[in-house]
Design an enzyme around this catalytic site. Structure first.
Site, short mmCIF file in Angstrom:
data_model
loop_
_atom_site.label_atom_id
_atom_site.label_comp_id
_atom_site.label_asym_id
_atom_site.label_seq_id
_atom_site.Cartn_x
_atom_site.Cartn_y
_atom_site.Cartn_z
N ARG A 58 0.81 -1.22 0.00
CA ARG A 58 0.00 0.00 0.00
C ARG A 58 0.85 1.27 0.00
O ARG A 58 0.62 2.19 -0.80
CB ARG A 58 -0.94 0.01 1.23
CG ARG A 58 -2.15 -0.86 1.10
CD ARG A 58 -2.53 -1.41 2.46
NE ARG A 58 -1.55 -2.42 2.80
CZ ARG A 58 -1.71 -3.72 2.51
NH1 ARG A 58 -2.83 -4.14 2.02
NH2 ARG A 58 -0.74 -4.59 2.76
N ARG A 108 11.31 3.74 3.96
CA ARG A 108 10.82 2.76 4.94
C ARG A 108 12.03 1.96 5.41
O ARG A 108 12.82 1.49 4.61
CB ARG A 108 9.78 1.82 4.33
CG ARG A 108 9.45 0.67 5.28
CD ARG A 108 8.24 -0.12 4.87
NE ARG A 108 7.02 0.62 5.11
CZ ARG A 108 5.80 0.08 5.05
NH1 ARG A 108 5.66 -1.20 4.77
NH2 ARG A 108 4.74 0.81 5.27
#
Ligand code: CP
Length: 312
Positions: A58, A108
């Site tokens: 996502r 991330r």
């Protein structure tokens, strides 16, 4: 009021006004994704590097779509396909990326604090796409937008966050965000998955999952982060579902107009029953839709949107 943040590292460093501006900007971005031609020239000539050291569906895809819908050039690199596997450090990798003059680095990373480490060393804006158990600010912002759209306000709502709180950066960012915006956050889960001191973020810890659900306006379920646990078996999953999973009986304890959320990925039949995940109270896919709009807003705002950009 102009947005003056170079980086988006966590929710704690955003003011109420910052959050309102991001949500309002995201609200106006939503419409772009409904057009037949889903593209505006706002960030033409800007470059966004998506640097993901942990798996993602996502977050990575929606940042990529967000950049493309604003006409920025986006390029993605993952840890296993980069020179990290040859021993290059995060800082050296980032310096090399910066030498190619990107405008935004979306990161991330498994280590809490990695985005902050880079933000202090790079000229490019850094957006945290999830760091360890610390923060996932864009997730919390898309969650706040989704609830605001459904309920009209965040003020005074009871938000129950249930599951593996200990390993959840989503829980931490949502707790800080929702309480900042005037909601009441109640957490519940197995005692081993509720970290000591979580109340310092503004949450109360309910004695049981049923107490957390009672009269809740929003129920947010979290998956068990098996990748961060040493032992988690099928029989443990069944036990977990029985004691802490969200089923129709537990949903009935909440307000009639309760909305059910989950940041994904879902472990169906473990923390949430399939008929609840797909049921009438579920707004899980609205969260995903709003994720693109929020990430468009974040890219737009850190790159000076509103002062010189064009979203028509
Ligand atoms: N919610 C979330 O961060 O999902 P991904 O891991 O798929 O990005």
């Amino acid at each position: 009021m102009p947005f003056d943040k170079k980086d988006i590292l966590d929710i704690a460093s955003l003011s109420v006004e910052d959050i309102q501006l991001i949500l309002d900007t995201a609200e106006s971005m939503r419409e772009i994704s409904e057009r037949p031609i889903k593209k505006v020239p706002a960030l033409r000539g800007k470059t966004v590097v998506l640097f993901f050291y942990e798996p993602s569906t996502r977050t990575r895809l929606s940042f990529d779509l967000a950049a493309k819908r604003l006409s920025a050039d986006s390029v993605a690199i993952s840890a296993d396909m980069s020179s990290l596997v040859k021993g290059e450090t995060l800082l050296d990798t980032a310096r090399n990326i910066e030498a190619m003059r990107p405008d935004v680095v979306v990161l991330r990373h498994a280590y809490s604090g990695a985005p902050q480490f880079l933000a202090g060393r790079l000229k490019a804006s850094v957006i945290n796409a999830g760091d360890g158990t610390h923060a996932h600010p864009s997730q919390a912002l898309l969650d706040m937008l989704t609830v605001r759209r459904k309920k009209g306000t965040l003020q005074g709502l009871k938000i129950a966050i249930v599951g593996d709180i200990a390993h959840s950066r989503v829980a931490r960012s949502n707790c800080v965000g929702f309480t900042k915006m005037g909601a009441q956050v109640v957490m519940a889960g197995p005692p081993t998955m509720i970290p000591k001191g979580i109340e310092t973020l503004g949450a109360t810890v309910a004695p049981s999952i049923e107490d957390a659900m009672s009269d809740a306006d929003v129920i947010m379920m979290l998956r068990i982060q098996k990748e961060r646990l040493k032992k988690f078996s099928m029989s443990t999953e069944r036990e977990y579902a029985r004691h802490f999973g969200l089923n129709r009986q537990r949903v009935a304890l909440a307000r009639q107009d309760v909305v059910i959320m989950h940041p994904g990925p879902i472990n169906r039949g473990v923390e949430i029953a399939p008929d609840v995940a797909d049921g009438p109270h579920s707004i899980i896919l609205d969260q995903v839709t709003n994720g693109v709009a929020v990430r468009m807003a974040l890219l737009y705002l850190v790159l000076g949107g509103g002062r010189h950009a064009d979203t028509d």
